[in-house]
Enzyme design. Structure first.
Site, PDB file in Angstrom:
ATOM      1  N   ASP A 176       1.106  -1.220  -0.300  1.00 30.96           N
ATOM      2  CA  ASP A 176      -0.279   0.207  -0.514  1.00 30.96           C
ATOM      3  C   ASP A 176       0.855   1.319   0.221  1.00 30.96           C
ATOM      4  O   ASP A 176       2.224   1.024  -0.079  1.00 30.96           O
ATOM      5  CB  ASP A 176      -1.254  -0.127   1.102  1.00 30.96           C
ATOM      6  CG  ASP A 176      -1.982   0.558   1.400  1.00 30.96           C
ATOM      7  OD1 ASP A 176      -2.123   1.885   0.258  1.00 30.96           O
ATOM      8  OD2 ASP A 176      -1.822   1.791   2.608  1.00 30.96           O
ATOM      9  N   SER A 228      -1.988   1.021  -4.705  1.00 29.74           N
ATOM     10  CA  SER A 228      -2.859   2.188  -4.034  1.00 29.74           C
ATOM     11  C   SER A 228      -4.434   2.118  -4.381  1.00 29.74           C
ATOM     12  O   SER A 228      -4.456   2.420  -5.621  1.00 29.74           O
ATOM     13  CB  SER A 228      -2.116   3.160  -4.093  1.00 29.74           C
ATOM     14  OG  SER A 228      -2.575   4.316  -3.003  1.00 29.74           O
ATOM     15  N   ASP A 282      -1.969  -0.883   5.884  1.00 29.57           N
ATOM     16  CA  ASP A 282      -2.338   0.023   7.160  1.00 29.57           C
ATOM     17  C   ASP A 282      -3.767   0.000   7.686  1.00 29.57           C
ATOM     18  O   ASP A 282      -4.094  -0.437   8.925  1.00 29.57           O
ATOM     19  CB  ASP A 282      -1.599   0.850   7.408  1.00 29.57           C
ATOM     20  CG  ASP A 282      -2.524   1.810   6.560  1.00 29.57           C
ATOM     21  OD1 ASP A 282      -3.588   3.123   7.043  1.00 29.57           O
ATOM     22  OD2 ASP A 282      -2.756   1.867   4.954  1.00 29.57           O
ATOM     23  N   ASP A 288      -1.114   5.166   0.815  1.00 28.00           N
ATOM     24  CA  ASP A 288      -0.738   5.913   1.989  1.00 28.00           C
ATOM     25  C   ASP A 288      -1.181   5.408   3.474  1.00 28.00           C
ATOM     26  O   ASP A 288      -1.081   4.528   3.912  1.00 28.00           O
ATOM     27  CB  ASP A 288      -2.967   6.725   1.438  1.00 28.00           C
ATOM     28  CG  ASP A 288      -1.640   7.491   0.668  1.00 28.00           C
ATOM     29  OD1 ASP A 288      -2.354   8.580   0.527  1.00 28.00           O
ATOM     30  OD2 ASP A 288      -1.930   6.837  -0.738  1.00 28.00           O
TER      31      ASP A 288
END
Length: 296
Positions: free
Chosen positions: A83, A172, A240, A85
Protein backbone atom coordinates in the site's frame (compact mmCIF):
# COMPACT_ATOMS: atom_id res chain seq x y z
CA UNK A 1 13.31 -24.99 11.78
CA UNK A 2 11.31 -21.86 12.65
CA UNK A 3 12.44 -18.40 13.69
CA UNK A 4 11.10 -15.91 16.22
CA UNK A 5 12.44 -12.39 15.71
CA UNK A 6 12.17 -9.69 18.38
CA UNK A 7 12.56 -6.08 17.22
CA UNK A 8 12.68 -3.27 19.76
CA UNK A 9 11.78 0.36 19.15
CA UNK A 10 14.98 1.21 20.99
CA UNK A 11 16.57 -1.52 23.12
CA UNK A 12 15.18 -4.94 24.01
CA UNK A 13 14.36 -5.31 27.68
CA UNK A 14 16.72 -7.33 29.82
CA UNK A 15 15.51 -10.88 30.35
CA UNK A 16 13.12 -10.90 27.40
CA UNK A 17 15.04 -13.66 25.57
CA UNK A 18 14.75 -15.93 28.62
CA UNK A 19 11.06 -15.08 28.87
CA UNK A 20 10.53 -15.95 25.20
CA UNK A 21 12.37 -19.25 25.65
CA UNK A 22 10.21 -20.10 28.65
CA UNK A 23 7.00 -19.26 26.81
CA UNK A 24 8.06 -21.30 23.79
CA UNK A 25 8.97 -24.30 25.96
CA UNK A 26 5.62 -24.07 27.77
CA UNK A 27 3.75 -24.74 24.49
CA UNK A 28 6.02 -27.57 23.34
CA UNK A 29 8.40 -25.51 21.20
CA UNK A 30 12.10 -26.24 21.74
CA UNK A 31 14.23 -23.06 21.72
CA UNK A 32 17.53 -23.17 19.86
CA UNK A 33 20.26 -20.82 18.72
CA UNK A 34 20.14 -17.08 19.36
CA UNK A 35 21.53 -14.69 16.72
CA UNK A 36 21.70 -10.94 17.08
CA UNK A 37 20.82 -9.03 13.92
CA UNK A 38 21.55 -5.71 15.62
CA UNK A 39 22.99 -5.60 19.14
CA UNK A 40 20.28 -4.82 21.66
CA UNK A 41 17.79 -3.98 18.89
CA UNK A 42 16.82 -7.14 16.95
CA UNK A 43 17.42 -10.82 17.63
CA UNK A 44 16.52 -14.17 16.05
CA UNK A 45 15.61 -17.11 18.25
CA UNK A 46 15.41 -20.45 16.43
CA UNK A 47 12.97 -23.10 17.63
CA UNK A 48 11.38 -26.41 16.71
CA UNK A 49 7.63 -26.68 17.08
CA UNK A 50 4.30 -25.26 15.99
CA UNK A 51 4.45 -21.76 14.52
CA UNK A 52 0.82 -21.18 15.47
CA UNK A 53 1.42 -22.20 19.08
CA UNK A 54 4.52 -20.00 19.25
CA UNK A 55 2.65 -16.97 17.90
CA UNK A 56 -0.14 -17.44 20.42
CA UNK A 57 2.30 -17.87 23.30
CA UNK A 58 4.26 -14.72 22.43
CA UNK A 59 1.32 -12.44 21.61
CA UNK A 60 1.33 -11.10 25.17
CA UNK A 61 4.77 -9.56 24.53
CA UNK A 62 3.70 -7.51 21.50
CA UNK A 63 3.13 -4.39 23.58
CA UNK A 64 6.87 -4.43 24.38
CA UNK A 65 8.42 -5.09 20.96
CA UNK A 66 7.53 -6.21 17.45
CA UNK A 67 7.53 -10.00 17.09
CA UNK A 68 7.46 -12.08 13.92
CA UNK A 69 7.27 -15.87 13.98
CA UNK A 70 7.79 -17.76 10.73
CA UNK A 71 9.38 -20.68 8.98
CA UNK A 72 13.04 -20.38 8.05
CA UNK A 73 12.07 -21.51 4.52
CA UNK A 74 11.93 -18.67 1.95
CA UNK A 75 12.55 -16.15 4.70
CA UNK A 76 14.20 -13.65 2.36
CA UNK A 77 11.29 -12.63 0.13
CA UNK A 78 11.30 -12.05 -3.61
CA UNK A 79 8.04 -10.10 -3.93
CA UNK A 80 7.00 -6.93 -2.09
CA UNK A 81 3.45 -5.68 -2.64
CA UNK A 82 2.68 -2.55 -0.65
CA UNK A 83 0.00 0.00 0.00
CA UNK A 84 1.13 3.63 -0.30
CA UNK A 85 -0.75 6.07 1.97
CA UNK A 86 0.23 5.75 5.65
CA UNK A 87 2.44 2.82 4.67
CA UNK A 88 5.13 3.90 2.20
CA UNK A 89 4.40 7.59 2.78
CA UNK A 90 3.46 9.38 6.00
CA UNK A 91 0.17 10.93 4.86
CA UNK A 92 -3.18 10.14 3.25
CA UNK A 93 -2.92 12.06 -0.03
CA UNK A 94 -6.65 12.62 -0.43
CA UNK A 95 -6.80 14.22 3.01
CA UNK A 96 -3.92 16.55 2.11
CA UNK A 97 -5.58 17.52 -1.18
CA UNK A 98 -8.72 18.22 0.81
CA UNK A 99 -6.71 20.60 2.99
CA UNK A 100 -5.90 22.66 -0.10
CA UNK A 101 -9.64 22.73 -0.82
CA UNK A 102 -10.41 23.78 2.75
CA UNK A 103 -12.36 20.63 3.60
CA UNK A 104 -9.78 18.37 5.25
CA UNK A 105 -11.80 17.54 8.41
CA UNK A 106 -14.79 16.49 6.35
CA UNK A 107 -12.81 14.20 4.05
CA UNK A 108 -10.40 12.92 6.71
CA UNK A 109 -13.34 11.68 8.79
CA UNK A 110 -14.58 9.60 5.84
CA UNK A 111 -11.04 8.32 5.19
CA UNK A 112 -10.65 7.13 8.77
CA UNK A 113 -13.98 5.29 8.70
CA UNK A 114 -13.10 3.65 5.38
CA UNK A 115 -9.66 2.54 6.65
CA UNK A 116 -11.30 1.14 9.78
CA UNK A 117 -13.64 -0.96 7.62
CA UNK A 118 -16.78 0.95 8.59
CA UNK A 119 -17.55 2.08 5.04
CA UNK A 120 -17.38 0.47 1.60
CA UNK A 121 -14.04 1.64 0.24
CA UNK A 122 -15.10 2.26 -3.37
CA UNK A 123 -18.19 4.24 -2.41
CA UNK A 124 -16.28 6.22 0.20
CA UNK A 125 -13.58 7.02 -2.36
CA UNK A 126 -16.06 8.26 -4.93
CA UNK A 127 -17.79 10.40 -2.28
CA UNK A 128 -14.50 11.98 -1.20
CA UNK A 129 -13.29 12.61 -4.75
CA UNK A 130 -16.62 14.26 -5.59
CA UNK A 131 -15.99 16.79 -2.82
CA UNK A 132 -12.74 17.82 -4.56
CA UNK A 133 -14.53 18.98 -7.73
CA UNK A 134 -13.11 22.28 -8.94
CA UNK A 135 -9.75 22.00 -7.21
CA UNK A 136 -6.92 23.40 -9.35
CA UNK A 137 -4.79 20.52 -10.68
CA UNK A 138 -1.67 22.50 -9.73
CA UNK A 139 -2.52 21.72 -6.11
CA UNK A 140 -1.43 18.13 -6.80
CA UNK A 141 2.15 19.20 -7.50
CA UNK A 142 2.10 21.53 -4.52
CA UNK A 143 0.80 18.74 -2.30
CA UNK A 144 3.53 16.42 -3.52
CA UNK A 145 6.19 19.02 -2.91
CA UNK A 146 4.99 20.20 0.50
CA UNK A 147 3.24 17.24 2.12
CA UNK A 148 4.30 13.86 0.71
CA UNK A 149 7.25 12.31 2.52
CA UNK A 150 8.53 8.72 2.52
CA UNK A 151 7.76 6.69 5.61
CA UNK A 152 10.95 6.21 7.64
CA UNK A 153 12.71 3.11 6.36
CA UNK A 154 10.78 2.98 3.07
CA UNK A 155 13.72 3.78 0.80
CA UNK A 156 16.03 1.38 2.61
CA UNK A 157 13.43 -1.41 2.48
CA UNK A 158 12.66 -1.13 -1.23
CA UNK A 159 16.24 -0.48 -2.28
CA UNK A 160 17.55 -3.44 -0.28
CA UNK A 161 14.91 -5.88 -1.49
CA UNK A 162 15.19 -4.89 -5.14
CA UNK A 163 18.95 -5.05 -4.68
CA UNK A 164 18.77 -8.81 -4.18
CA UNK A 165 16.37 -9.12 -7.12
CA UNK A 166 12.94 -8.85 -5.49
CA UNK A 167 10.03 -7.43 -7.50
CA UNK A 168 8.41 -4.38 -5.85
CA UNK A 169 4.78 -3.44 -6.50
CA UNK A 170 3.02 -0.32 -5.23
CA UNK A 171 -0.76 -0.79 -5.18
CA UNK A 172 -2.84 2.06 -3.86
CA UNK A 173 -6.43 3.11 -3.42
CA UNK A 174 -5.01 6.59 -3.93
CA UNK A 175 -4.11 8.29 -7.17
CA UNK A 176 -1.61 7.86 -9.99
CA UNK A 177 -0.71 11.55 -9.64
CA UNK A 178 1.01 10.55 -6.39
CA UNK A 179 1.94 6.90 -6.91
CA UNK A 180 4.05 7.65 -9.99
CA UNK A 181 6.43 10.06 -8.26
CA UNK A 182 6.49 7.99 -5.05
CA UNK A 183 7.26 4.78 -6.96
CA UNK A 184 10.08 6.50 -8.83
CA UNK A 185 11.52 7.92 -5.61
CA UNK A 186 11.40 4.65 -3.68
CA UNK A 187 12.23 2.21 -6.48
CA UNK A 188 8.97 0.36 -7.15
CA UNK A 189 8.85 -1.14 -10.64
CA UNK A 190 5.11 -1.83 -10.90
CA UNK A 191 2.32 0.56 -9.92
CA UNK A 192 -1.48 0.31 -9.62
CA UNK A 193 -3.70 3.21 -8.51
CA UNK A 194 -6.78 5.26 -9.35
CA UNK A 195 -6.83 8.02 -11.96
CA UNK A 196 -8.28 11.42 -11.11
CA UNK A 197 -10.32 12.96 -13.90
CA UNK A 198 -9.06 16.43 -14.80
CA UNK A 199 -10.62 18.82 -17.29
CA UNK A 200 -9.83 22.45 -17.95
CA UNK A 201 -7.08 22.39 -15.37
CA UNK A 202 -9.35 21.34 -12.52
CA UNK A 203 -10.46 18.11 -10.85
CA UNK A 204 -13.94 17.15 -12.04
CA UNK A 205 -14.80 15.21 -8.90
CA UNK A 206 -14.71 11.94 -10.81
CA UNK A 207 -12.37 9.04 -11.52
CA UNK A 208 -11.33 7.48 -14.82
CA UNK A 209 -11.43 3.72 -15.28
CA UNK A 210 -11.87 0.96 -12.74
CA UNK A 211 -11.36 1.62 -9.04
CA UNK A 212 -8.40 0.04 -7.27
CA UNK A 213 -10.08 -1.30 -4.14
CA UNK A 214 -9.54 -4.21 -1.75
CA UNK A 215 -10.34 -7.03 -4.23
CA UNK A 216 -8.10 -5.43 -6.84
CA UNK A 217 -5.23 -5.24 -4.35
CA UNK A 218 -5.57 -8.96 -3.68
CA UNK A 219 -5.70 -9.66 -7.42
CA UNK A 220 -2.54 -7.59 -7.95
CA UNK A 221 -0.70 -9.72 -5.36
CA UNK A 222 -1.72 -12.92 -7.14
CA UNK A 223 -1.01 -11.60 -10.64
CA UNK A 224 2.41 -10.22 -9.67
CA UNK A 225 3.37 -13.53 -8.06
CA UNK A 226 2.19 -15.46 -11.13
CA UNK A 227 3.84 -13.17 -13.69
CA UNK A 228 7.16 -13.21 -11.83
CA UNK A 229 7.01 -16.94 -11.06
CA UNK A 230 7.25 -16.27 -7.32
CA UNK A 231 5.37 -18.50 -4.83
CA UNK A 232 3.30 -16.68 -2.23
CA UNK A 233 5.46 -18.06 0.56
CA UNK A 234 8.20 -15.83 -0.90
CA UNK A 235 5.97 -12.74 -0.84
CA UNK A 236 5.35 -9.83 1.50
CA UNK A 237 2.11 -7.85 1.43
CA UNK A 238 2.01 -4.77 3.66
CA UNK A 239 -0.59 -2.13 4.44
CA UNK A 240 -2.36 -0.32 7.25
CA UNK A 241 -6.10 -0.23 6.60
CA UNK A 242 -9.16 -2.38 6.01
CA UNK A 243 -8.86 -2.09 2.23
CA UNK A 244 -5.55 -3.95 2.52
CA UNK A 245 -7.10 -6.85 4.42
CA UNK A 246 -7.82 -9.22 1.48
CA UNK A 247 -4.27 -8.71 0.16
CA UNK A 248 -2.79 -9.33 3.61
CA UNK A 249 -5.00 -12.38 4.17
CA UNK A 250 -3.95 -13.82 0.78
CA UNK A 251 -0.28 -13.50 1.67
CA UNK A 252 -0.93 -15.21 5.02
CA UNK A 253 -2.91 -18.00 3.37
CA UNK A 254 0.00 -18.57 0.98
CA UNK A 255 2.45 -18.87 3.91
CA UNK A 256 4.04 -15.54 3.07
CA UNK A 257 4.19 -12.49 5.33
CA UNK A 258 0.99 -10.47 5.56
CA UNK A 259 2.11 -7.39 7.46
CA UNK A 260 0.06 -4.73 9.21
CA UNK A 261 2.09 -1.52 9.43
CA UNK A 262 0.83 0.37 12.49
CA UNK A 263 -2.45 -1.31 11.52
CA UNK A 264 -6.06 -0.59 12.25
CA UNK A 265 -7.48 -3.30 14.57
CA UNK A 266 -9.36 -5.15 11.82
CA UNK A 267 -6.21 -5.50 9.73
CA UNK A 268 -4.07 -6.54 12.71
CA UNK A 269 -6.33 -9.57 13.22
CA UNK A 270 -5.66 -10.77 9.65
CA UNK A 271 -1.89 -10.11 9.63
CA UNK A 272 0.72 -12.63 10.75
CA UNK A 273 3.11 -9.80 11.67
CA UNK A 274 2.19 -6.33 12.91
CA UNK A 275 4.74 -3.53 13.11
CA UNK A 276 3.67 -1.27 15.97
CA UNK A 277 6.95 -0.05 17.48
CA UNK A 278 9.30 0.40 14.51
CA UNK A 279 9.66 1.89 11.06
CA UNK A 280 9.71 -0.08 7.80
CA UNK A 281 13.20 -1.44 8.41
CA UNK A 282 11.44 -3.92 10.70
CA UNK A 283 10.51 -5.74 7.49
CA UNK A 284 14.21 -6.26 6.79
CA UNK A 285 14.88 -7.56 10.30
CA UNK A 286 11.92 -9.91 9.78
CA UNK A 287 13.75 -11.32 6.75
CA UNK A 288 16.92 -11.85 8.76
CA UNK A 289 18.74 -8.94 7.14
CA UNK A 290 21.19 -7.12 9.40
CA UNK A 291 21.84 -3.37 9.00
CA UNK A 292 25.27 -3.93 7.45
CA UNK A 293 23.42 -5.52 4.49
CA UNK A 294 20.96 -2.66 3.98
CA UNK A 295 21.28 -0.51 0.88
CA UNK A 296 20.92 3.08 2.04
Amino acid sequence: MSICTLIAADTLEGGIISEVNDRLAAVGCVPGAVRWLSDGKAVDIAFDGSIGSARAALRVLEDRCDIVVQSEHNRRKMLLVSDMDSTMITVECIDELADFAGIKPQIAAITERAMAGELDFAEALKARVALLAGLDENMIAQCLRERVRPMPGAEILVRTMTGWGAHAVLVSGGFTSFTGPVAELLGFTEVHANVLEIKGGCLTGGLKGDIVDAPVKRAVLHSAAASQGIPLDAAIAVGDGANDLPMIAAAVAGDGLGIGYHPRPQLAKAANFSVRHNDLTALLFAQGVAPNEWLR
